[in-house]
Design a protein around this motif. Structure first.
Motif, PDB file in Angstrom:
ATOM      1  N   ASP A  28      35.874  27.683  46.577  1.00 39.93           N
ATOM      2  CA  ASP A  28      36.798  28.459  47.394  1.00 39.93           C
ATOM      3  C   ASP A  28      37.566  29.452  46.521  1.00 39.93           C
ATOM      4  O   ASP A  28      38.775  29.523  46.548  1.00 39.93           O
ATOM      5  CB  ASP A  28      37.797  27.530  48.099  1.00 39.93           C
ATOM      6  N   GLY A  29      36.826  30.183  45.707  1.00 36.84           N
ATOM      7  CA  GLY A  29      37.494  31.107  44.798  1.00 36.84           C
ATOM      8  C   GLY A  29      37.770  30.403  43.486  1.00 36.84           C
ATOM      9  O   GLY A  29      37.364  29.277  43.268  1.00 36.84           O
ATOM     10  N   PRO A  30      38.471  31.059  42.569  1.00 36.59           N
ATOM     11  CA  PRO A  30      38.752  30.485  41.252  1.00 36.59           C
ATOM     12  C   PRO A  30      39.390  29.107  41.376  1.00 36.59           C
ATOM     13  O   PRO A  30      40.366  28.923  42.100  1.00 36.59           O
ATOM     14  CB  PRO A  30      39.705  31.503  40.626  1.00 36.59           C
ATOM     15  N   GLY A  31      38.812  28.159  40.670  1.00 39.83           N
ATOM     16  CA  GLY A  31      39.317  26.793  40.734  1.00 39.83           C
ATOM     17  C   GLY A  31      38.649  25.970  41.804  1.00 39.83           C
ATOM     18  O   GLY A  31      38.490  24.776  41.665  1.00 39.83           O
ATOM     19  N   GLY A  32      38.193  26.608  42.883  1.00 37.83           N
ATOM     20  CA  GLY A  32      37.464  25.914  43.926  1.00 37.83           C
ATOM     21  C   GLY A  32      38.323  24.903  44.677  1.00 37.83           C
ATOM     22  O   GLY A  32      39.520  24.758  44.464  1.00 37.83           O
ATOM     23  N   ALA A  87      24.523  33.944  36.958  1.00 40.31           N
ATOM     24  CA  ALA A  87      25.062  34.576  38.169  1.00 40.31           C
ATOM     25  C   ALA A  87      26.236  33.760  38.697  1.00 40.31           C
ATOM     26  O   ALA A  87      27.278  33.676  38.054  1.00 40.31           O
ATOM     27  CB  ALA A  87      23.949  34.723  39.199  1.00 40.31           C
ATOM     28  N   THR A  88      26.104  33.166  39.875  1.00 41.78           N
ATOM     29  CA  THR A  88      27.175  32.363  40.470  1.00 41.78           C
ATOM     30  C   THR A  88      26.649  30.957  40.744  1.00 41.78           C
ATOM     31  O   THR A  88      26.341  30.610  41.890  1.00 41.78           O
ATOM     32  CB  THR A  88      27.671  33.004  41.778  1.00 41.78           C
ATOM     33  N   PRO A  89      26.526  30.157  39.720  1.00 36.39           N
ATOM     34  CA  PRO A  89      25.925  28.830  39.879  1.00 36.39           C
ATOM     35  C   PRO A  89      26.847  27.841  40.572  1.00 36.39           C
ATOM     36  O   PRO A  89      28.046  28.083  40.735  1.00 36.39           O
ATOM     37  CB  PRO A  89      25.667  28.396  38.436  1.00 36.39           C
ATOM     38  N   ASP A  90      26.263  26.706  40.953  1.00 32.39           N
ATOM     39  CA  ASP A  90      27.055  25.589  41.458  1.00 32.39           C
ATOM     40  C   ASP A  90      27.882  25.018  40.307  1.00 32.39           C
ATOM     41  O   ASP A  90      27.652  25.333  39.134  1.00 32.39           O
ATOM     42  CB  ASP A  90      26.129  24.514  42.031  1.00 32.39           C
ATOM     43  N   ALA A 310      27.862  23.988  34.779  1.00 32.80           N
ATOM     44  CA  ALA A 310      27.613  25.384  34.423  1.00 32.80           C
ATOM     45  C   ALA A 310      28.880  26.027  33.871  1.00 32.80           C
ATOM     46  O   ALA A 310      29.989  25.763  34.354  1.00 32.80           O
ATOM     47  CB  ALA A 310      27.124  26.154  35.647  1.00 32.80           C
ATOM     48  N   LYS A 311      28.726  26.873  32.870  1.00 34.64           N
ATOM     49  CA  LYS A 311      29.876  27.556  32.276  1.00 34.64           C
ATOM     50  C   LYS A 311      30.641  28.373  33.312  1.00 34.64           C
ATOM     51  O   LYS A 311      31.863  28.497  33.253  1.00 34.64           O
ATOM     52  CB  LYS A 311      29.396  28.484  31.150  1.00 34.64           C
ATOM     53  N   LYS A 312      29.917  28.923  34.285  1.00 34.92           N
ATOM     54  CA  LYS A 312      30.539  29.746  35.322  1.00 34.92           C
ATOM     55  C   LYS A 312      30.947  28.927  36.547  1.00 34.92           C
ATOM     56  O   LYS A 312      31.231  29.488  37.604  1.00 34.92           O
ATOM     57  CB  LYS A 312      29.604  30.879  35.741  1.00 34.92           C
ATOM     58  N   ALA A 313      30.997  27.617  36.399  1.00 38.02           N
ATOM     59  CA  ALA A 313      31.433  26.768  37.510  1.00 38.02           C
ATOM     60  C   ALA A 313      32.833  27.158  37.955  1.00 38.02           C
ATOM     61  O   ALA A 313      33.682  27.509  37.138  1.00 38.02           O
ATOM     62  CB  ALA A 313      31.424  25.305  37.075  1.00 38.02           C
ATOM     63  N   ARG A 314      33.078  27.098  39.262  1.00 42.45           N
ATOM     64  CA  ARG A 314      34.392  27.436  39.797  1.00 42.45           C
ATOM     65  C   ARG A 314      35.340  26.248  39.782  1.00 42.45           C
ATOM     66  O   ARG A 314      36.542  26.412  39.893  1.00 42.45           O
ATOM     67  CB  ARG A 314      34.245  27.939  41.232  1.00 42.45           C
TER      68      ARG A 314
END
Length: 422
Positions: A28-32, A87-90, A310-314
């Motif tokens: 749900d955006g940064p931090g999820g 990209a935008t991983p889980d 993932a490094k890009k996890a939210r």
């Protein structure tokens, strides 16, 4: 778990076809959402898919937190993994231990979970090593499965077949099956199943250390030791099912289940997922036969599957919370209750309900002097995908030109490993 299986085009990177399911924005955006963690799953086959859901449901019951799973067909997940992670991983995703994990850690695409590991117990040092890169942990192992020569007990009993202990016995068994009109199961449409046979012949003939050196780019593919691997493998070719390059691993497993084939070099889940529950007790295996007594049957292929962030996890915190639970014996027990085709990695997991096949698998791996992770997990993914898939398929299509084959592999290997070093 089909490698096992497994991964055409991983190195294609930005050139790969993007899968919408893989590249959906998560959280749900940064931090999820702190009460929800997203999971990138390559477990698209029915049995493991349900078993994983059972485990995630148990996590929700225990913590009140939801695991939102995005499942992609196994091979497609592997084909797009690099682009996916960039990209935008889980938050969390399923992947493999050893070199396959280390490669992405080295690229800076994973989250260091050394803090999570401090709370673990029941994992051997070998498992920790397989989860570590540059002194830091990035991977939580969940289960493993051995590769061996699988068959039906009832077919062997009916035909009077005996499990082979060495190469001569193995070839003699294949010949007898051929004479009876029962071929040896073989497939490589998926691009990875044949790697298991190559690995085993190589390790039985040349030893585990040579296997590791070859996978690391330190040994030459033009070495006579490698040529001998292909020469021996060619002895089996007349007894294989025809049309291997057009056959999936699922179809090969079904052939074994239907008694159309006599035996197959496979990982434990591959026949297991194709057998109805009331027939699984009929599955048996023997360790890949000895070739050189100096190496015996010391090495066993036993790929380890598990989870990474993932490094890009939210939602890194929620991901770590899930991994803390997945690293417990109880989490493994929930999964294995629904998928009896694998073996727990945590030595505190309850094995009382193991099937005979699981017990035998655990004994095979625990008795091994060396454990390999499979060709495409023990080497660079770009080398495995861009060179070895095609090379082994070329050999299956034309097993005569070994010199030309190994020269092509060596030339491409030098280019890839030189670029990596540069």
């Amino acid at each position: 778990m089909s490698r096992r299986n497994v991964l055409r085009g991983v190195a294609a990177g930005a050139g790969a076809v993007t899968l919408p399911a893989l590249l959906t924005a998560c959280g749900d955006g940064p931090g999820g959402n702190k009460n929800e963690v997203t999971m990138g799953s390559n477990s698209s086959d029915a049995v493991p898919k349900k078993a994983f859901q059972d485990a995630f449901d148990a996590y929700k019951k225990k913590t009140g937190k939801t695991v939102k799973v995005h499942t992609t067909e196994h091979n497609e997940f592997q084909q797009n993994i690099t682009r996916y992670l960039r990209a935008t991983p889980d938050d969390v995703f399923m992947w493999f231990a050893g070199y396959r994990m280390q490669y992405f850690a080295e690229k800076g695409l994973l989250v260091d979970i050394s803090d999570v590991w401090k709370g673990f117990s029941g994992f051997s040092q070998a498992l920790k090593d397989q989860s570590t890169h540059d002194g830091k942990q990035y991977f939580v192992p969940y289960y493993y499965y051995p590769w061996a020569v699988f068959h039906r007990k009832s077919l062997f009993a009916k035909q009077g077949y005996e499990q082979a202990k060495n190469w001569d016995e193995f070839i003699a068994l294949a010949k007898k099956m051929h004479k009876d009109g029962i071929p040896v199961a073989f497939c490589d449409k998926d691009g990875w199943p044949a790697m298991g046979t190559f690995d085993y012949i190589n390790m039985r003939l040349n030893g585990y250390d040579f296997h590791k050196g070859l996978m690391a780019g330190e040994e030459a593919w033009t070495d006579t030791k490698v040529k001998k691997v292909f020469d021996l493998w060619r002895e089996l070719m007349p007894y294989y099912q025809k049309g291997a390059l057009g056959r999936t691993w699922e179809e090969a497993g079904q052939g074994l289940q239907k008694r159309r084939t006599g035996m197959a070099v496979f990982g434990m889940p591959h026949p297991g997922q194709q057998f109805p529950a009331d027939e699984r007790d009929d599955i048996d295996f023997f360790a890949f036969p000895e070739i050189d007594p100096a190496h015996g049957q010391d090495a066993v292929e036993a790929p380890i599957d598990g989870f990474l962030i993932a490094k890009k996890a939210r939602n890194v915190d929620a991901g770590k919370d899930l991994l803390e639970w997945l690293g417990t014996p109880g989490a493994e027990e929930v999964y294995l209750a629904g998928d009896p085709n694998n073996v727990a990695v945590n030595d505190k997991a309850d094995t009382a309900k193991y099937s005979a096949l699981q017990k035998k698998s655990a004994e095979l791996v625990s008795g091994a002097k060396q454990i390999s992770q499979f060709l495409d997990r023990d080497t660079r993914p770009d080398f495995a995908q861009t060179v070895m898939i095609k090379a082994l398929q070329d050999f299956i299509d034309d097993p005569q030109d070994v010199d030309g084959l190994v020269n092509r592999i060596e030339r491409q290997k030098k280019d890839i490993f030189a670029q990596a070093a540069g």
